[in-house]
Design a protein around this motif. Sequence first.
Motif, PDB file in Angstrom:
ATOM      1  N   PHE A 254      43.996 125.366  71.025  1.00  0.00           N
ATOM      2  CA  PHE A 254      44.303 124.701  69.731  1.00  0.00           C
ATOM      3  C   PHE A 254      44.956 125.646  68.626  1.00  0.00           C
ATOM      4  CE2 PHE A 254      42.513 123.728  65.609  1.00  0.00           C
ATOM      5  CZ  PHE A 254      43.070 122.446  65.308  1.00  0.00           C
ATOM      6  N   VAL A 255      44.397 126.846  68.438  1.00  0.00           N
ATOM      7  CA  VAL A 255      44.813 127.892  67.532  1.00  0.00           C
ATOM      8  C   VAL A 255      46.326 128.067  67.570  1.00  0.00           C
ATOM      9  CG1 VAL A 255      44.477 130.042  66.373  1.00  0.00           C
ATOM     10  CG2 VAL A 255      42.569 128.810  67.093  1.00  0.00           C
ATOM     11  N   HIS A 256      46.976 128.485  68.852  1.00  0.00           N
ATOM     12  CA  HIS A 256      47.979 128.731  68.966  1.00  0.00           C
ATOM     13  C   HIS A 256      48.983 127.701  68.979  1.00  0.00           C
ATOM     14  CE1 HIS A 256      46.717 132.608  71.642  1.00  0.00           C
ATOM     15  NE2 HIS A 256      46.598 132.444  70.381  1.00  0.00           N
ATOM     16  N   SER A 257      48.537 126.381  69.272  1.00  0.00           N
ATOM     17  CA  SER A 257      49.366 124.930  69.289  1.00  0.00           C
ATOM     18  C   SER A 257      49.423 124.780  67.785  1.00  0.00           C
ATOM     19  CB  SER A 257      48.625 123.916  70.021  1.00  0.00           C
ATOM     20  OG  SER A 257      48.631 124.378  71.124  1.00  0.00           O
ATOM     21  N   PHE A 258      48.379 124.988  66.897  1.00  0.00           N
ATOM     22  CA  PHE A 258      48.602 124.561  65.710  1.00  0.00           C
ATOM     23  C   PHE A 258      49.564 125.674  64.668  1.00  0.00           C
ATOM     24  CE2 PHE A 258      46.796 124.577  61.279  1.00  0.00           C
ATOM     25  CZ  PHE A 258      47.275 123.143  60.876  1.00  0.00           C
ATOM     26  N   VAL A 259      49.511 126.801  65.211  1.00  0.00           N
ATOM     27  CA  VAL A 259      50.298 127.824  64.434  1.00  0.00           C
ATOM     28  C   VAL A 259      51.775 127.435  64.809  1.00  0.00           C
ATOM     29  CG1 VAL A 259      51.086 130.041  64.151  1.00  0.00           C
ATOM     30  CG2 VAL A 259      48.718 129.615  64.172  1.00  0.00           C
ATOM     31  N   LEU A 260      52.029 127.172  66.011  1.00  0.00           N
ATOM     32  CA  LEU A 260      53.474 126.878  66.365  1.00  0.00           C
ATOM     33  C   LEU A 260      53.908 125.799  65.879  1.00  0.00           C
ATOM     34  CD1 LEU A 260      53.161 128.073  70.200  1.00  0.00           C
ATOM     35  CD2 LEU A 260      54.406 129.316  68.356  1.00  0.00           C
ATOM     36  N   ILE A 261      53.075 124.697  65.630  1.00  0.00           N
ATOM     37  CA  ILE A 261      53.653 123.333  65.231  1.00  0.00           C
ATOM     38  C   ILE A 261      53.834 123.554  63.768  1.00  0.00           C
ATOM     39  CG2 ILE A 261      52.283 121.143  64.170  1.00  0.00           C
ATOM     40  CD1 ILE A 261      50.640 121.060  66.995  1.00  0.00           C
ATOM     41  N   LEU A 262      53.212 124.392  62.809  1.00  0.00           N
ATOM     42  CA  LEU A 262      53.496 124.636  61.672  1.00  0.00           C
ATOM     43  C   LEU A 262      55.024 125.616  61.650  1.00  0.00           C
ATOM     44  CD1 LEU A 262      50.249 125.495  59.972  1.00  0.00           C
ATOM     45  CD2 LEU A 262      51.455 123.371  60.092  1.00  0.00           C
ATOM     46  N   ALA A 263      54.881 126.295  62.527  1.00  0.00           N
ATOM     47  CA  ALA A 263      56.515 127.219  62.469  1.00  0.00           C
ATOM     48  C   ALA A 263      57.571 126.398  62.800  1.00  0.00           C
ATOM     49  CB  ALA A 263      55.967 128.452  63.603  1.00  0.00           C
ATOM     50  N   ILE A 264      57.516 125.570  64.205  1.00  0.00           N
ATOM     51  CA  ILE A 264      58.498 124.852  64.459  1.00  0.00           C
ATOM     52  C   ILE A 264      58.620 123.764  63.367  1.00  0.00           C
ATOM     53  CG2 ILE A 264      59.153 123.080  66.050  1.00  0.00           C
ATOM     54  CD1 ILE A 264      59.362 125.663  67.118  1.00  0.00           C
ATOM     55  N   ASP A 265      57.609 123.157  62.545  1.00  0.00           N
ATOM     56  CA  ASP A 265      58.024 122.284  61.556  1.00  0.00           C
ATOM     57  C   ASP A 265      58.568 122.676  60.409  1.00  0.00           C
ATOM     58  OD1 ASP A 265      57.499 119.655  60.092  1.00  0.00           O
ATOM     59  OD2 ASP A 265      55.912 120.931  58.962  1.00  0.00           O
ATOM     60  N   LEU A 266      58.590 123.994  60.044  1.00  0.00           N
ATOM     61  CA  LEU A 266      59.556 124.667  59.066  1.00  0.00           C
ATOM     62  C   LEU A 266      60.883 124.846  59.487  1.00  0.00           C
ATOM     63  CD1 LEU A 266      59.846 126.532  56.647  1.00  0.00           C
ATOM     64  CD2 LEU A 266      59.324 128.618  57.847  1.00  0.00           C
ATOM     65  N   PHE A 267      61.168 125.033  60.683  1.00  0.00           N
ATOM     66  CA  PHE A 267      62.627 125.159  61.217  1.00  0.00           C
ATOM     67  C   PHE A 267      63.140 123.893  61.465  1.00  0.00           C
ATOM     68  CE2 PHE A 267      60.611 129.356  62.599  1.00  0.00           C
ATOM     69  CZ  PHE A 267      61.535 130.283  61.843  1.00  0.00           C
ATOM     70  N   LEU A 268      62.487 123.128  61.696  1.00  0.00           N
ATOM     71  CA  LEU A 268      63.073 121.544  62.042  1.00  0.00           C
ATOM     72  C   LEU A 268      63.412 121.120  60.531  1.00  0.00           C
ATOM     73  CD1 LEU A 268      61.049 120.211  64.993  1.00  0.00           C
ATOM     74  CD2 LEU A 268      63.289 120.934  64.941  1.00  0.00           C
ATOM     75  N   ASN A 269      62.524 121.172  59.730  1.00  0.00           N
ATOM     76  CA  ASN A 269      62.840 120.849  58.262  1.00  0.00           C
ATOM     77  C   ASN A 269      63.982 121.369  57.698  1.00  0.00           C
ATOM     78  OD1 ASN A 269      60.600 118.979  57.874  1.00  0.00           O
ATOM     79  ND2 ASN A 269      59.125 120.593  57.280  1.00  0.00           N
ATOM     80  N   ILE A 270      64.158 122.797  57.989  1.00  0.00           N
ATOM     81  CA  ILE A 270      65.369 123.017  57.343  1.00  0.00           C
ATOM     82  C   ILE A 270      66.688 122.571  58.187  1.00  0.00           C
ATOM     83  CG2 ILE A 270      66.936 125.324  57.549  1.00  0.00           C
ATOM     84  CD1 ILE A 270      63.954 126.786  57.063  1.00  0.00           C
ATOM     85  N   LEU A 271      66.593 122.508  59.470  1.00  0.00           N
ATOM     86  CA  LEU A 271      67.772 121.948  60.193  1.00  0.00           C
ATOM     87  C   LEU A 271      67.957 120.359  59.839  1.00  0.00           C
ATOM     88  CD1 LEU A 271      69.500 121.767  62.566  1.00  0.00           C
ATOM     89  CD2 LEU A 271      67.712 121.121  64.043  1.00  0.00           C
ATOM     90  N   LEU A 272      66.938 119.611  59.603  1.00  0.00           N
ATOM     91  CA  LEU A 272      67.059 118.210  59.215  1.00  0.00           C
ATOM     92  C   LEU A 272      67.664 117.972  57.598  1.00  0.00           C
ATOM     93  CD1 LEU A 272      63.850 116.807  60.769  1.00  0.00           C
ATOM     94  CD2 LEU A 272      66.217 116.280  61.679  1.00  0.00           C
ATOM     95  N   ASP A 273      66.953 119.099  56.864  1.00  0.00           N
ATOM     96  CA  ASP A 273      67.633 118.841  55.409  1.00  0.00           C
ATOM     97  C   ASP A 273      69.069 119.241  55.493  1.00  0.00           C
ATOM     98  OD1 ASP A 273      65.155 118.189  54.591  1.00  0.00           O
ATOM     99  OD2 ASP A 273      64.617 120.114  53.874  1.00  0.00           O
ATOM    100  N   ALA A 274      69.583 120.050  56.374  1.00  0.00           N
ATOM    101  CA  ALA A 274      70.937 120.508  56.381  1.00  0.00           C
ATOM    102  C   ALA A 274      71.778 119.354  56.926  1.00  0.00           C
ATOM    103  CB  ALA A 274      71.083 121.801  57.316  1.00  0.00           C
ATOM    104  N   LEU A 275      71.042 118.731  58.057  1.00  0.00           N
ATOM    105  CA  LEU A 275      71.929 117.469  58.554  1.00  0.00           C
ATOM    106  C   LEU A 275      72.043 116.335  57.505  1.00  0.00           C
ATOM    107  CD1 LEU A 275      73.233 115.971  60.857  1.00  0.00           C
ATOM    108  CD2 LEU A 275      70.855 115.298  61.595  1.00  0.00           C
ATOM    109  N   TYR A 276      70.892 116.056  56.785  1.00  0.00           N
ATOM    110  CA  TYR A 276      70.826 115.082  55.799  1.00  0.00           C
ATOM    111  C   TYR A 276      72.052 115.463  54.553  1.00  0.00           C
ATOM    112  CZ  TYR A 276      69.176 112.037  52.022  1.00  0.00           C
ATOM    113  OH  TYR A 276      69.316 110.933  51.052  1.00  0.00           O
ATOM    114  N   PHE A 277      72.028 116.581  54.388  1.00  0.00           N
ATOM    115  CA  PHE A 277      72.886 116.895  53.211  1.00  0.00           C
ATOM    116  C   PHE A 277      74.422 116.860  53.787  1.00  0.00           C
ATOM    117  CE2 PHE A 277      69.317 119.247  50.963  1.00  0.00           C
ATOM    118  CZ  PHE A 277      69.004 117.904  50.226  1.00  0.00           C
ATOM    119  N   ALA A 278      74.385 116.952  54.967  1.00  0.00           N
ATOM    120  CA  ALA A 278      75.987 117.097  55.651  1.00  0.00           C
ATOM    121  C   ALA A 278      76.358 115.468  55.722  1.00  0.00           C
ATOM    122  CB  ALA A 278      75.830 117.563  56.951  1.00  0.00           C
ATOM    123  N   MET A 279      75.382 114.728  55.885  1.00  0.00           N
ATOM    124  CA  MET A 279      75.706 113.215  55.923  1.00  0.00           C
ATOM    125  C   MET A 279      75.710 112.509  54.423  1.00  0.00           C
ATOM    126  SD  MET A 279      72.780 112.247  58.998  1.00  0.00           S
ATOM    127  CE  MET A 279      73.157 110.516  58.790  1.00  0.00           C
TER     128      MET A 279
END
Length: 287
Positions: A254-279
């Motif tokens: 649980f602990v490792h999954s939760f930490v990785l979820i937050l870390a991946i969430d950060l990078f995916l948000n950066i990627l999706l924001d870049a994609l949105y502003f490109a569109m």
Amino acid sequence: MASVAGNDTASPTLGTALQRWVTDWGSSVVDGLVVVGDMALFTWRMVVWMCTRMPARGTMLVNFYQVGVLSLPVVSLTGTFIGMVLAVQSYYQFHSIGLENQLGAVINMSLVRELGPVLAATMLAGRVGSAMAAVLGTMRVTEQIDALTTMGADPIHYLVVPRFLACILLIPALTVMADFMGIVGGYFYSVIVLGIDHAPYLNHSREFVSGFDFLSGLFKSVFFGGIIAVVSCYRGFNCQAGADGVGRAATASFVHSFVLILAIDLFLNILLDALYFAMHPEGASIL
């Protein structure tokens, strides 16, 4: 002479402590790299089995029921309360500047883009991930996994692949349920309890929340489900002996999954924001 002797005594002590500190950190880094490499090999074996032969239908349905159906009540309940909490926390700030009619846009945007996927993933990691690690850890301790290997069945194919597929295929549905119940909870508290006019509440929600926001939340949830399944199954397969080892595996999953979820969430948000502003270049120019 006494001071010199004291310095000679202190220097080796300081040097020994520094050496021990460097050694401990070095061992931690090496152990972490070993775990990352071992987990990568574990994931590769799982992917190979998925591309080679799918699990039996009966095995898949059992895992789908445990991961999806049994998680619906807790996801729905927590989603409802999250929507209400957002309404409570946001109302007074928006009311102070005369923008309480736009509360629906804030609540629904927060839910579909961020809180819905993370909430569903957190509930899945706590309810399903810990159970996966505990079950597989118990099978490891009681040598049931070794018995499967002896009988010619691959444990990765029989135990891990169905759980992985159940997580990545059903967490989007759980995310939709969390989004829906959160929106209902936020609407109920905002309109029924706080007395906000429902027409501008719904109009602002429809104006500011787009299909891209909804799909980005579902996109992120697939990665969250994969992380939960891989980490939980890996911890269960590498469980230490004894009941204490099973407990540690469930907690670590649980602990490792939760930490990785937050870390991946950060990078995916950066990627999706870049994609949105490109569109939508006009949105980037405004910012």
